[in-house]
Design a protein around this motif. Structure first.
Motif, PDB file in Angstrom:
ATOM      1  N   ASP A   1       0.819  -1.212   0.000  1.00  0.00           N
ATOM      2  CA  ASP A   1       0.000   0.000   0.000  1.00  0.00           C
ATOM      3  C   ASP A   1       0.855   1.265   0.000  1.00  0.00           C
TER       4      ASP A   1
ATOM      5  N   SER B   1       1.856   2.406  -3.465  1.00  0.00           N
ATOM      6  CA  SER B   1       0.819   2.334  -4.502  1.00  0.00           C
ATOM      7  C   SER B   1       0.078   3.638  -4.765  1.00  0.00           C
ATOM      8  N   HIS B   2       0.495   4.725  -4.142  1.00  0.00           N
ATOM      9  CA  HIS B   2      -0.292   5.952  -4.245  1.00  0.00           C
ATOM     10  C   HIS B   2       0.403   7.078  -5.023  1.00  0.00           C
TER      11      HIS B   2
ATOM     12  N   LYS C   1      -0.689   4.791  -8.897  1.00  0.00           N
ATOM     13  CA  LYS C   1      -2.054   4.725  -8.380  1.00  0.00           C
ATOM     14  C   LYS C   1      -3.048   4.429  -9.495  1.00  0.00           C
TER      15      LYS C   1
ATOM     16  N   ARG D   1      -4.154  -3.585  -2.524  1.00  0.00           N
ATOM     17  CA  ARG D   1      -3.168  -2.856  -1.733  1.00  0.00           C
ATOM     18  C   ARG D   1      -3.045  -3.482  -0.352  1.00  0.00           C
TER      19      ARG D   1
END
Length: 238
Positions: free
Chosen positions: A98, A101-102, A107, A117
């Motif tokens: 996670d 992943s942004h 994303k 995630r």
């Protein structure tokens, strides 16, 4: 890093793809899994062209023809999942940390392929992801999960596999597909803009009947040994 910068600069005229990925992901029900996956692979191909990257695939005939399954590769770097997806014709997705992943583009890409995630420091959330993976693979979806839990700049050597990564497959009773990645680390680790070639080897799928009754520790060792053996066969042929 040099290659990463070149890929970004070369694709600036295609920056419209980022909001388009976000739009398609928000309307995934309308577009369908295959169209979402096709657009994700288009983004990968454009990145490969800009970075002079080629990926050779082997063993596609080992992939189950029907139903869901979980692919378990060794982990070398940021290109790993992309190399598998460009080699895997049917839609598949990935489990990602996670925390990683942004970022922009990452994303949108993860949303586009409906990735999972995983919060490594949140046990309850991790258990929930395991259940989701089991439910989704039962329904026929395919996922990539990296049993090493991350990449440690270990190039073509393989680290320890975390047994917990195999719980979803056991719950869903779906095949496990070992995947051997070779030279994948070179894409973004080497300080060169020259051509680079990676390899993706899909090994023989392990059906539930074969690992039924084994512990996750035993499964992890079995999968790791098969991947290590294939890498050794390719890099150090007899």
């Amino acid at each position: 890093m040099l290659r990463f910068v070149k890929v970004i600069l070369w694709n600036l005229p295609r920056i419209y793809m980022i909001p388009k990925m976000e739009y398609i992901a928000r309307h995934a029900d309308r577009y369908g899994e295959e169209r979402c996956y096709d657009y994700a692979r288009l983004a990968i191909r454009r990145m490969m062209r800009a970075g002079h990257i080629t990926t050779k695939k082997y063993g596609a005939e080992n992939l189950p023809l029907e139903g869901g399954y979980i692919m378990c590769p060794n982990h070398q770097g940021k290109y790993d999942a992309l190399g598998i997806m460009i080699s895997h014709d049917k839609p598949c997705s990935v489990v990602i940390d996670d925390a990683k992943s942004h970022g922009i583009l990452v994303k949108q890409f993860i949303d586009l392929v409906q990735g999972k995630r995983l919060k490594k420091d949140d046990t309850r959330q991790s258990i929930g992801i395991i259940k989701e993976l089991a439910e989704d693979t039962k329904k026929g979806r395919r996922f990539i999960i990296f049993p090493e839990g991350g990449y440690f700049h270990n190039h073509n050597t393989v680290g320890e596999f975390k047994p917990g990564c195999f719980k979803s497959a056991m719950k869903a009773r779906v095949p496990i597909v070992p995947v051997a990645l070779i030279d994948s680390y070179k894409v973004f680790e080497e300080w060169t803009l020259g051509k680079v070639e990676t390899q993706v080897h899909f090994l023989k799928a392990i059906p539930y009947e074969e690992y039924q009754g084994m512990t996750t520790v035993e499964i992890a060792e079995m999968v790791k040994d098969r991947i290590t053996s294939r890498i050794s066969e390719v890099l150090s042929p007899a």
